[in-house]
Scaffold this active site. Sequence first.
Site, PDB file in Angstrom:
ATOM      1  N   TYR A 135     -69.806 -61.267  40.753  1.00 14.08           N
ATOM      2  CA  TYR A 135     -70.811 -61.510  39.712  1.00 14.08           C
ATOM      3  C   TYR A 135     -70.063 -61.789  38.419  1.00 14.08           C
ATOM      4  O   TYR A 135     -69.475 -60.896  37.827  1.00 14.08           O
ATOM      5  CB  TYR A 135     -71.694 -60.270  39.593  1.00 14.08           C
ATOM      6  CG  TYR A 135     -72.903 -60.375  38.697  1.00 14.08           C
ATOM      7  CD1 TYR A 135     -73.254 -61.544  38.028  1.00 14.08           C
ATOM      8  CD2 TYR A 135     -73.729 -59.268  38.520  1.00 14.08           C
ATOM      9  CE1 TYR A 135     -74.366 -61.615  37.223  1.00 14.08           C
ATOM     10  CE2 TYR A 135     -74.849 -59.323  37.708  1.00 14.08           C
ATOM     11  CZ  TYR A 135     -75.165 -60.492  37.064  1.00 14.08           C
ATOM     12  OH  TYR A 135     -76.277 -60.553  36.254  1.00 14.08           O
ATOM     13  N   LYS A 163     -72.048 -65.227  42.053  1.00 15.50           N
ATOM     14  CA  LYS A 163     -73.240 -65.371  41.230  1.00 15.50           C
ATOM     15  C   LYS A 163     -72.741 -65.612  39.815  1.00 15.50           C
ATOM     16  O   LYS A 163     -72.155 -64.740  39.185  1.00 15.50           O
ATOM     17  CB  LYS A 163     -74.111 -64.120  41.299  1.00 15.50           C
ATOM     18  CG  LYS A 163     -75.495 -64.341  40.674  1.00 15.50           C
ATOM     19  CD  LYS A 163     -75.688 -63.586  39.398  1.00 15.50           C
ATOM     20  CE  LYS A 163     -77.073 -63.862  38.817  1.00 15.50           C
ATOM     21  NZ  LYS A 163     -77.404 -63.072  37.642  1.00 15.50           N
TER      22      LYS A 163
END
Length: 305
Positions: A135, A163
């Site tokens: 992330y 992400k």
Amino acid sequence: MHSFRGTIPPVVTPFTADGDLDLPSLDRVVDHLIDGGMDGLFILGSSGQVAYLTDDERDTVTRHVVERAAGRVPVLVGTPDFTARRVAEQAARAERLGADAVVVTAPLYAINDVAETERHFRMVAAAVEIPVFAYNVPVRVHSYLGVDLLVRLGTDGVIAGVKDSSGDDVGFRRLVAANERAGHPLVLLTGHEVMVDGMYLLGADGAVPGLANVDPAAYTRLRQAAEVGDWSAARDEQNRIARLFDIAFVPQGRSGDAGGIGAFKAALALLGVIDSAAMPAPLEGLSDDDTASIREILAEVGLLQ
């Protein structure tokens, strides 16, 4: 095995006015998203206000969403914490509770260099059997995950995807290109709500837009248009989404955690998906005037009469 491609929204965490988890409303959010065509659910991220939850509350949300999703779509669980050993514990707990993948940031609070951050991801991945997603969210962890690091971790099988909420569109384009040169080891998901059409055009595998909590069907239409190469339709849908995203700019003078997410929750309450737009303490909900302005935008884009 899941592909983890498509639209995987970061699920909001509803609260009651007393500050408790609102699990019946969470059930409705899960059904709202799956019925709207979402390809997965990402819980305990920024939109899920994970920073305000206790470990017991994290476990409750994970257990509840996994049970409610009931295998209809994969559930990805955020595991932010200070350092690798603590993140590994969060990830192992999520795995035991049925998570299909975990989403891991760079360390929080700790000050690590690139080599230490790489070992951080390798340590977490070694602690679980399920896929690990990196992330990239420097606004929250103050550490940017570079292209070389991410592709190396992907090529080595440490992480399954990324992400990207860096806000660095040039960096994301470079990551897409480097990923292709390496044989596409990574699933690349953009977190940029109002640029999803452009990211699909340049090669993103999917999106993780917080606004999809409010209108999941719009992001499904956008993805479907992109899949068949109808970029005019994709642009038109994205333009409508961009107008809807104006709800995030309605609250003024609010913190980053209170404003945009508060707007998403206010919209969901107006749509009847959740019972209350309550925020976890010490955050406060939006004013009546802000809520009225959000109602006007929802009506303009056709979500309310």
